[in-house]
Design a protein around this motif. Sequence first.
Motif, PDB file in Angstrom:
ATOM      1  N   VAL A  54       0.837  -1.200   0.000  1.00 21.49           N
ATOM      2  CA  VAL A  54       0.000   0.000   0.000  1.00 21.49           C
ATOM      3  C   VAL A  54       0.871   1.248   0.000  1.00 21.49           C
ATOM      4  O   VAL A  54       1.918   1.287   0.650  1.00 21.49           O
ATOM      5  CB  VAL A  54      -0.915   0.034   1.258  1.00 21.49           C
ATOM      6  CG1 VAL A  54      -1.782   1.276   1.265  1.00 21.49           C
ATOM      7  CG2 VAL A  54      -1.757  -1.216   1.345  1.00 21.49           C
ATOM      8  N   THR A  55       0.415   2.248  -0.715  1.00 25.96           N
ATOM      9  CA  THR A  55       1.033   3.565  -0.633  1.00 25.96           C
ATOM     10  C   THR A  55      -0.073   4.602  -0.550  1.00 25.96           C
ATOM     11  O   THR A  55      -1.216   4.332  -0.927  1.00 25.96           O
ATOM     12  CB  THR A  55       1.969   3.845  -1.829  1.00 25.96           C
ATOM     13  OG1 THR A  55       2.730   5.025  -1.569  1.00 25.96           O
ATOM     14  CG2 THR A  55       1.201   4.025  -3.117  1.00 25.96           C
ATOM     15  N   GLN A  56       0.264   5.771  -0.033  1.00 25.09           N
ATOM     16  CA  GLN A  56      -0.728   6.824   0.181  1.00 25.09           C
ATOM     17  C   GLN A  56      -0.162   8.164  -0.238  1.00 25.09           C
ATOM     18  O   GLN A  56       1.000   8.463   0.032  1.00 25.09           O
ATOM     19  CB  GLN A  56      -1.097   6.839   1.662  1.00 25.09           C
ATOM     20  CG  GLN A  56      -2.055   7.922   2.067  1.00 25.09           C
ATOM     21  CD  GLN A  56      -2.538   7.741   3.483  1.00 25.09           C
ATOM     22  OE1 GLN A  56      -3.205   6.763   3.788  1.00 25.09           O
ATOM     23  NE2 GLN A  56      -2.202   8.679   4.361  1.00 25.09           N
ATOM     24  N   VAL A  57      -1.007   8.952  -0.907  1.00 25.94           N
ATOM     25  CA  VAL A  57      -0.633  10.299  -1.337  1.00 25.94           C
ATOM     26  C   VAL A  57      -1.685  11.249  -0.806  1.00 25.94           C
ATOM     27  O   VAL A  57      -2.884  10.989  -0.933  1.00 25.94           O
ATOM     28  CB  VAL A  57      -0.566  10.386  -2.883  1.00 25.94           C
ATOM     29  CG1 VAL A  57      -0.201  11.786  -3.329  1.00 25.94           C
ATOM     30  CG2 VAL A  57       0.414   9.373  -3.436  1.00 25.94           C
ATOM     31  N   LYS A  58      -1.260  12.350  -0.195  1.00 29.05           N
ATOM     32  CA  LYS A  58      -2.214  13.319   0.351  1.00 29.05           C
ATOM     33  C   LYS A  58      -2.682  14.251  -0.755  1.00 29.05           C
ATOM     34  O   LYS A  58      -2.304  15.410  -0.829  1.00 29.05           O
ATOM     35  CB  LYS A  58      -1.574  14.091   1.494  1.00 29.05           C
ATOM     36  CG  LYS A  58      -1.325  13.206   2.681  1.00 29.05           C
ATOM     37  CD  LYS A  58      -1.201  13.989   3.951  1.00 29.05           C
ATOM     38  CE  LYS A  58      -1.051  12.988   5.063  1.00 29.05           C
ATOM     39  NZ  LYS A  58      -1.666  13.366   6.262  1.00 29.05           N
ATOM     40  N   LYS A  59      -3.500  13.661  -1.632  1.00 23.06           N
ATOM     41  CA  LYS A  59      -4.049  14.374  -2.766  1.00 23.06           C
ATOM     42  C   LYS A  59      -5.342  13.694  -3.161  1.00 23.06           C
ATOM     43  O   LYS A  59      -5.467  12.477  -3.041  1.00 23.06           O
ATOM     44  CB  LYS A  59      -3.054  14.287  -3.930  1.00 23.06           C
ATOM     45  CG  LYS A  59      -2.805  15.547  -4.657  1.00 23.06           C
ATOM     46  CD  LYS A  59      -1.720  15.346  -5.681  1.00 23.06           C
ATOM     47  CE  LYS A  59      -1.685  16.550  -6.572  1.00 23.06           C
ATOM     48  NZ  LYS A  59      -0.748  16.419  -7.660  1.00 23.06           N
ATOM     49  N   ASP A  60      -6.292  14.452  -3.667  1.00 25.48           N
ATOM     50  CA  ASP A  60      -7.565  13.870  -4.082  1.00 25.48           C
ATOM     51  C   ASP A  60      -7.499  13.319  -5.497  1.00 25.48           C
ATOM     52  O   ASP A  60      -7.941  12.221  -5.768  1.00 25.48           O
ATOM     53  CB  ASP A  60      -8.676  14.925  -3.979  1.00 25.48           C
ATOM     54  CG  ASP A  60     -10.026  14.377  -4.363  1.00 25.48           C
ATOM     55  OD1 ASP A  60     -10.279  13.188  -4.099  1.00 25.48           O
ATOM     56  OD2 ASP A  60     -10.832  15.124  -4.932  1.00 25.48           O
ATOM     57  N   ASP A  61      -6.921  14.066  -6.410  1.00 25.53           N
ATOM     58  CA  ASP A  61      -6.896  13.652  -7.809  1.00 25.53           C
ATOM     59  C   ASP A  61      -5.468  13.619  -8.316  1.00 25.53           C
ATOM     60  O   ASP A  61      -4.843  14.656  -8.514  1.00 25.53           O
ATOM     61  CB  ASP A  61      -7.750  14.605  -8.646  1.00 25.53           C
ATOM     62  CG  ASP A  61      -7.913  14.116 -10.070  1.00 25.53           C
ATOM     63  OD1 ASP A  61      -7.598  12.945 -10.353  1.00 25.53           O
ATOM     64  OD2 ASP A  61      -8.374  14.917 -10.898  1.00 25.53           O
ATOM     65  N   LEU A  62      -4.954  12.406  -8.543  1.00 23.55           N
ATOM     66  CA  LEU A  62      -3.602  12.256  -9.074  1.00 23.55           C
ATOM     67  C   LEU A  62      -3.575  12.360 -10.591  1.00 23.55           C
ATOM     68  O   LEU A  62      -2.523  12.556 -11.177  1.00 23.55           O
ATOM     69  CB  LEU A  62      -3.034  10.883  -8.682  1.00 23.55           C
ATOM     70  CG  LEU A  62      -2.841  10.601  -7.211  1.00 23.55           C
ATOM     71  CD1 LEU A  62      -2.372   9.162  -7.012  1.00 23.55           C
ATOM     72  CD2 LEU A  62      -1.837  11.562  -6.617  1.00 23.55           C
ATOM     73  N   GLY A  63      -4.730  12.197 -11.222  1.00 27.47           N
ATOM     74  CA  GLY A  63      -4.772  12.116 -12.673  1.00 27.47           C
ATOM     75  C   GLY A  63      -4.256  10.753 -13.104  1.00 27.47           C
ATOM     76  O   GLY A  63      -3.617  10.031 -12.333  1.00 27.47           O
ATOM     77  N   ASN A  64      -4.530  10.383 -14.332  1.00 25.96           N
ATOM     78  CA  ASN A  64      -4.142   9.064 -14.825  1.00 25.96           C
ATOM     79  C   ASN A  64      -2.629   8.850 -14.768  1.00 25.96           C
ATOM     80  O   ASN A  64      -2.154   7.804 -14.325  1.00 25.96           O
ATOM     81  CB  ASN A  64      -4.667   8.863 -16.251  1.00 25.96           C
ATOM     82  CG  ASN A  64      -4.734   7.412 -16.624  1.00 25.96           C
ATOM     83  OD1 ASN A  64      -5.199   6.585 -15.847  1.00 25.96           O
ATOM     84  ND2 ASN A  64      -4.267   7.098 -17.821  1.00 25.96           N
ATOM     85  N   GLY A  66      -0.426  10.333 -12.837  1.00 26.03           N
ATOM     86  CA  GLY A  66      -0.001  10.251 -11.441  1.00 26.03           C
ATOM     87  C   GLY A  66      -0.321   8.909 -10.815  1.00 26.03           C
ATOM     88  O   GLY A  66       0.463   8.373 -10.025  1.00 26.03           O
ATOM     89  N   ILE A  67      -1.486   8.344 -11.165  1.00 23.85           N
ATOM     90  CA  ILE A  67      -1.856   7.019 -10.663  1.00 23.85           C
ATOM     91  C   ILE A  67      -0.856   5.993 -11.172  1.00 23.85           C
ATOM     92  O   ILE A  67      -0.345   5.165 -10.409  1.00 23.85           O
ATOM     93  CB  ILE A  67      -3.290   6.648 -11.089  1.00 23.85           C
ATOM     94  CG1 ILE A  67      -4.310   7.542 -10.384  1.00 23.85           C
ATOM     95  CG2 ILE A  67      -3.576   5.170 -10.795  1.00 23.85           C
ATOM     96  CD1 ILE A  67      -5.712   7.438 -10.951  1.00 23.85           C
ATOM     97  N   ILE A  68      -0.558   6.043 -12.462  1.00 21.70           N
ATOM     98  CA  ILE A  68       0.375   5.084 -13.056  1.00 21.70           C
ATOM     99  C   ILE A  68       1.763   5.229 -12.442  1.00 21.70           C
ATOM    100  O   ILE A  68       2.388   4.228 -12.056  1.00 21.70           O
ATOM    101  CB  ILE A  68       0.416   5.233 -14.587  1.00 21.70           C
ATOM    102  CG1 ILE A  68      -0.920   4.787 -15.189  1.00 21.70           C
ATOM    103  CG2 ILE A  68       1.574   4.434 -15.190  1.00 21.70           C
ATOM    104  CD1 ILE A  68      -1.080   5.092 -16.665  1.00 21.70           C
TER     105      ILE A  68
END
Length: 114
Positions: A54-64, A66-68
């Motif tokens: 698991v990893t976590q980013v303090k952001k709501d929308d990473l965009g495609n 950013g997700i990849i």
Amino acid sequence: MEFFRVFLKNPINEKLFCYTLNQKEAISIEPDPDNYFSGKAEEVTTLTVSEYYVTQVKKDDLGNAGIIDTAIELQKEALWNRCKLDNKLYLRKLFEDNSPVTQLWRPVIKPNHL
């Protein structure tokens, strides 16, 4: 009203999506970002009991992209630690401490022990 928004957990604020990853790219130490997903994300309601990276980013929308990028970094970390991962990627969006958070989860494949 502000007090309740901060301390009450509202399930509407949590979303869970499941991506299926390209089999070849899901096990590569240098996956091709353009071929990483083998389809669109599906919204799901549960995450099965399992072991996960698991990893976590303090952001709501990473965009495609950013997700990849984040998913590939998670995959590299798991492979570096000699863990075999399933070709599913779960993306969970929620609020922690009144801030948006995006989590990525990859199920670990455990070897069969007889």
